[in-house]
Design an enzyme around this catalytic site. Sequence first.
Site, PDB file in Angstrom:
ATOM      1  N   SER A 118      -0.409 -15.376  -5.388  1.00 20.90           N
ATOM      2  CA  SER A 118      -0.293 -14.131  -6.150  1.00 20.90           C
ATOM      3  C   SER A 118       0.877 -14.257  -7.129  1.00 20.90           C
ATOM      4  O   SER A 118       0.903 -15.167  -7.940  1.00 20.90           O
ATOM      5  CB  SER A 118      -0.124 -12.951  -5.195  1.00 20.90           C
ATOM      6  N   LYS A 172       0.295  14.421 -10.554  1.00 20.13           N
ATOM      7  CA  LYS A 172       1.603  13.986 -10.068  1.00 20.13           C
ATOM      8  C   LYS A 172       1.567  13.516  -8.618  1.00 20.13           C
ATOM      9  O   LYS A 172       2.392  12.693  -8.216  1.00 20.13           O
ATOM     10  CB  LYS A 172       2.611  15.139 -10.213  1.00 20.13           C
TER      11      LYS A 172
END
Length: 296
Positions: free
Chosen positions: A103, A155
């Site tokens: 990764s 949010k």
Amino acid sequence: MLKQIQKIIPKKFRKDTLSIPVVRLQGAIGMSSGPMRQGLNLASVAQSLDRAFSMKAAPAVALIVNSPGGSPVQSRLIFKRIRDLAKEKEKDVLVFVEDVAASGGYMIAVAGDEIFVDPSSIVGSIGVVSAGFGFPELLKKAGIERRVYTAGENKAILDPFQPEKPDDIAYLKSLQLEIHEVFRDLVKERRGDVLADDPSLFTGRFWTGRAARDLGLVDGIGGLREVLKERYGAKAEAKLISPPRGLFGRRTSGVGVSALSGHNDVSALGQDIGAGVVGASLAAVEERSLWARYGL
């Protein structure tokens, strides 16, 4: 007499040796740094990289990479710093993978002009993952009511204490696809001329060092010492560039004693230290899970 004098001269000043600077890039990327642990991020490695590339007599810089990945941003920042310094100082970059370069760890590794691995190294995992836990049913059983108030309808998306919403998941996956594209393009830019035509390359799969070599993800099998001597002669030697040390001899990343001097209240300092211990413990668990993905 001359040989006796040479023995007392530091190796870096002897004409009969060629020192190749080595920087170790170890650990999960982007994890929090502090007095109790050292994360791998640009701040923690910038000084070591600068010192390594500033060794004028060295024709190359060697990097030892051992990382299961982590933050894609910090991975790319480290990659870019390495490439910028290599171009500025006109030096080759040789990367040596130890246990794993997966990764974000592989993103850093492709900063090398050549990548060497052990046959049993784990390499690849070119993808993006987000993971977590959801607890909405647990709160119900415990009789706990979750209260969230926001200004902005998005949010509190992906709140682990609320049920998942299909729109939130779709948005997260769109972000992952963008990040994956950046990663894929970077690998193709650096290694496109040697990559095998294999549909699994960018699926997040990972391979042993030998298989990664056959796929073009790395260049060869070899250790640091043997490659340096083969490339630069028997007199070539590795010189490890260590991070600077600060309070109590611990390695620092630009934060020293001054970070503590602002605490006039001993109790506040104690609270900060306590919070740091808890945070470090949670980060350690998260880091351990990254290594465990690759059987380490």
